[in-house]
Design a protein around this motif. Structure first.
Motif, mmCIF file in Angstrom:
data_model
loop_
_atom_site.group_PDB
_atom_site.id
_atom_site.type_symbol
_atom_site.label_atom_id
_atom_site.label_comp_id
_atom_site.label_asym_id
_atom_site.label_seq_id
_atom_site.Cartn_x
_atom_site.Cartn_y
_atom_site.Cartn_z
ATOM 1 N N PRO A 34 52.589 -20.904 55.961
ATOM 2 C CA PRO A 34 53.503 -20.810 57.171
ATOM 3 C C PRO A 34 53.592 -19.225 57.775
ATOM 4 N N ARG A 35 53.887 -18.392 57.064
ATOM 5 C CA ARG A 35 54.076 -16.998 57.553
ATOM 6 C C ARG A 35 52.589 -16.453 57.580
ATOM 7 N N GLY A 36 51.732 -17.038 57.001
ATOM 8 C CA GLY A 36 50.375 -16.182 57.459
ATOM 9 C C GLY A 36 49.917 -15.466 56.432
ATOM 10 N N VAL A 37 50.678 -14.770 55.505
ATOM 11 C CA VAL A 37 50.427 -13.999 54.265
ATOM 12 C C VAL A 37 49.995 -14.465 53.147
ATOM 13 N N ALA A 38 49.579 -15.529 53.352
ATOM 14 C CA ALA A 38 48.897 -16.242 52.148
ATOM 15 C C ALA A 38 48.201 -17.495 52.561
ATOM 16 N N LEU A 39 47.169 -18.080 51.622
ATOM 17 C CA LEU A 39 46.386 -19.135 52.060
ATOM 18 C C LEU A 39 46.241 -20.100 50.676
ATOM 19 N N ASP A 40 45.759 -21.193 51.095
ATOM 20 C CA ASP A 40 45.500 -22.203 50.062
ATOM 21 C C ASP A 40 44.125 -22.639 49.856
ATOM 22 N N LEU A 41 43.509 -22.763 48.643
ATOM 23 C CA LEU A 41 42.197 -23.158 48.389
ATOM 24 C C LEU A 41 42.415 -24.320 47.421
ATOM 25 N N SER A 42 41.317 -24.862 46.963
ATOM 26 C CA SER A 42 41.417 -26.036 46.320
ATOM 27 C C SER A 42 39.896 -26.301 45.679
ATOM 28 N N ASP A 43 39.852 -26.579 44.399
ATOM 29 C CA ASP A 43 38.704 -26.983 43.627
ATOM 30 C C ASP A 43 38.496 -28.314 43.526
ATOM 31 N N GLY A 44 39.489 -29.343 44.382
ATOM 32 C CA GLY A 44 39.499 -30.519 44.265
ATOM 33 C C GLY A 44 40.538 -31.306 43.313
ATOM 34 N N VAL A 45 41.025 -30.386 42.467
ATOM 35 C CA VAL A 45 41.979 -30.752 41.365
ATOM 36 C C VAL A 45 43.298 -30.061 41.347
ATOM 37 N N ASN A 46 43.104 -28.721 41.458
ATOM 38 C CA ASN A 46 43.969 -27.495 41.532
ATOM 39 C C ASN A 46 43.996 -27.026 42.665
ATOM 40 N N ASN A 47 45.386 -26.468 43.115
ATOM 41 C CA ASN A 47 45.703 -25.694 44.307
ATOM 42 C C ASN A 47 45.744 -24.212 43.743
#
Length: 138
Positions: A34-47
């Motif tokens: 939400p605050r734009g100072v982080a982002l999420d990726l995924s390998d399909g199982v893990n965040n």
């Protein structure tokens, strides 16, 4: 049972780290926090969350492999493909064989596994051996 499903990494340059983990490692972009100072990726199982380290706190020295701050491993289907992407990226290859930690010749792809440094100096073990780590089912 407790299952690991989230890993967060602090980054000097959020977009550079994003490109490394997306384009080279192969994780998928999920979205910005939400605050734009982080982002999420995924390998399909893990965040996997990448967090922009405030500039005043970015003076973290890169340590020699074996004394690093963060170290984790991934299992890949195609070792040749990731080896080529790492070379195209200009990544620093650290060791040949994640268990034996032999010196690496960057011109010769190791047969099973190797270590590489991400843009922040974190050690990433890369292997095609699905039985590399005890207790893991891939």
């Amino acid at each position: 049972m407790t299952i690991l499903r989230h890993l967060a990494l602090r980054c000097r340059d959020l977009e550079r780290s994003r490109k490394f983990y997306e384009d080279v490692i192969g994780w998928s972009f999920v979205g910005f926090r939400p605050r734009g100072v982080a982002l999420d990726l995924s390998d399909g199982v893990n965040n996997i969350t990448l967090i922009q380290q405030p500039p005043e706190d970015c003076d973290r020295p890169v340590l020699e492999e074996g004394r690093e701050y963060v170290h984790f491993g991934v299992i890949v289907d195609d070792l040749d493909a990731i080896w080529q992407r790492l070379h195209a990226w200009g990544a620093t290859l650290s060791k040949e064989n994640v268990k034996e930690r032999n010196p690496i010749d960057p011109t010769v792809r190791p047969p099973v596994s190797f270590k590489v440094l991400d843009p922040d100096g974190n050690v990433v073990d890369i292997t095609c051996n699905r039985e590399e780590w005890r207790g893991v089912t891939a």
